[in-house]
Scaffold this active site. Structure first.
Site, PDB file in Angstrom:
ATOM      1  CG  HIS A 271      -1.752  -0.985  -2.267  1.00  0.00           C
ATOM      2  ND1 HIS A 271      -0.368  -1.290  -2.771  1.00  0.00           N
ATOM      3  CD2 HIS A 271      -2.033  -2.196  -1.399  1.00  0.00           C
ATOM      4  CE1 HIS A 271       0.071  -2.711  -2.359  1.00  0.00           C
ATOM      5  NE2 HIS A 271      -0.886  -3.204  -1.570  1.00  0.00           N
ATOM      6  CG  HIS A 310       8.578   2.036  -2.867  1.00  0.00           C
ATOM      7  ND1 HIS A 310       8.664   1.324  -1.903  1.00  0.00           N
ATOM      8  CD2 HIS A 310       7.824   1.602  -3.824  1.00  0.00           C
ATOM      9  CE1 HIS A 310       7.727   0.386  -1.743  1.00  0.00           C
ATOM     10  NE2 HIS A 310       7.116   0.493  -3.005  1.00  0.00           N
ATOM     11  CG  ASP A 366       3.198   1.634  -9.096  1.00  0.00           C
ATOM     12  OD1 ASP A 366       2.581   0.702  -9.622  1.00  0.00           O
ATOM     13  OD2 ASP A 366       3.172   2.134  -7.866  1.00  0.00           O
TER      14      ASP A 366
END
Length: 431
Positions: A271, A310, A366
């Site tokens: 996460h 994702h 990210d």
């Protein structure tokens, strides 16, 4: 069994031959409606099995809209692209919590409230000082957020709107202070108190980087880039940490403890630590001319492509497009990261390759955020902390919604028991 004139799903139970009509509302059926389909032998109702909640809606929410197929992210109906371009993090936090954009007076009052609650009790500072010199900043943040509940015992009065509001403000105000204290402790540096003359992101930069100067003045480009990052990370629907906040909050615990649960979930590498994994990947590639070989390794199953794909997005993560622009602003101040050239080449090749296009593997938020945090001088262990600061407003907005939702009860998933049954106890000398 649900009844009504709206759309229904007809289900025939092959065990009993019974047919049932399950009401469809907002594209879903209620799992409890399945209880009407009884097992002919045991009489038990049917349950649904959905590990990791891959296809289960656990709540109704008006906070964040996410369309993964189209690559759309909206806070309270406002596109993330518009908010990142025109808004500030504190304005977005107000939007998430109150449900609408503030007027000039409301924003001024809100900013004043948040700004005047940035200091923490000296005993909490002593609490953080009690950690080992090399303690992980996320562990310190997790503990100190939970400890806040002991300083505000009235926070348990979650149905008193005035009390509740005061702690909402405190959480948003104090999170950057706790995060900066964790950073300074980990670096063996004296803690820096908040400077309430600065903006929300500027104050955080001051608490992190101030050394001996009387007044720290953040570079406005870094200040704005950090504000944009905070906006992008403010909320993201029912992710792992938000679900943790809602699940723990459903026991009617105080908001500090509920948010601490979110911090704990964010601590996990799947996460909050995903951007650190991207940096490790880029370093392992080493140079731009080795990207093609790395891509071949990914296709062969020998390498793992981090920062692409994702759980929800099956298109280009809208946050990734915005954060790429923030990279340019940060590198203008700090100098270009040597890893950026590798990242750009990796993205270029992957976006042109049918292997990745067919699998809908596009860059996510990210992919570039770690490069920015590293360029700001943040060690990798601070990356999830930087995530937790802005996500606090989203956690709180979701928590408030859950507290006021009459359909919500204490979270209590069911299970499918797979162990033995009806064993007879044997004395220890007979085993």
């Amino acid at each position: 069994m649900s009844e009504g004139s709206g759309p229904h799903l007809s289900v025939t139970d092959s065990r009993s031959g019974e047919t049932a009509e399950l009401a469809i509302t907002d594209g879903t059926i209620r799992a409890t409606d399945l209880l009407g389909l009884k097992d002919p032998e045991s009489g038990s109702g049917l349950r649904s099995y959905d590990p990791a909640f891959m296809n289960t809606a656990a709540c109704r929410s008006a906070v964040t809209y996410l369309d993964g197929e189209a690559g759309v992210l909206q806070y309270r109906g406002y596109p993330i692209e518009q908010l990142a371009e025109h808004s500030t993090y504190l304005e977005v936090a107000y939007l998430l919590i109150h449900g609408e954009l503030p007027t000039p007076d409301q924003l001024s009052n809100w900013t004043h409230e948040v700004t005047t609650h940035t200091f923490v009790h000296e005993n909490l500072k002593s609490f953080i000082q009690g950690f080992r010199y090399d303690a992980h900043p996320m562990g310190m943040l997790l503990a100190s957020v939970g400890a806040l509940s002991t300083f505000y015992p009235d926070a348990i009065e979650i149905h008193d709107q005035e009390i509740r509001r005061s702690h909402v403000v405190r959480l948003i105000s104090k999170m950057p202070t706790l995060a900066a204290f964790a950073y300074r402790h980990n670096r063996g540096m004296p803690y820096v108190y908040p400077d309430n003359d600065l903006s929300y992101p500027g104050n955080f930069l001051s608490m992190v980087y101030k050394i001996a100067e009387l007044k720290y003045q953040p570079d406005p480009r870094l200040e704005r880039a950090l504000d944009v990052l905070f906006i992008l990370h403010a909320d993201h629907e029912q992710n792992c940490s938000t679900s943790a906040v809602r699940a723990v909050g459903s026991s009617q615990v105080d908001p500090y403890s509920a948010v601490a649960a979110g911090v704990a979930a964010l601590y996990g590498p799947l996460h909050g630590g995903a951007n650190e994994a991207v940096l490790r990947m880029l370093r392992r590639i080493g140079s731009k001319d080795r990207v093609a070989d790395f891509i071949d390794g990914v296709k062969a199953g020998n390498e793992r492509l981090m920062g692409f794909g994702h759980r929800v997005y099956k298109n280009y993560d809208p946050r990734a497009k915005i954060i790429k622009k923030a990279c340019d602003d940060v590198f203008e101040v700090t100098g270009v990261s040597p890893l950026l050239e590798i990242a750009v080449e990796l993205e270029k090749i992957a976006l042109e390759d049918d292997y990745f296009i067919s699998r809908k593997l596009y860059p996510n938020v990210d992919f570039y955020s770690g490069l920015i945090y590293e360029s700001l001088g943040m060690p990798a262990e601070m990356f999830p902390v930087m995530f937790a600061i802005p996500r606090t407003s989203g956690w709180i907005a979701q928590w408030l919604e859950m507290v006021d939702d009459p359909e919500q009860k204490i979270a209590r998933p069911r299970q499918i028991y797979t162990g033995q049954r009806d064993l007879n106890y044997a004395p220890i000398d007979a085993r």
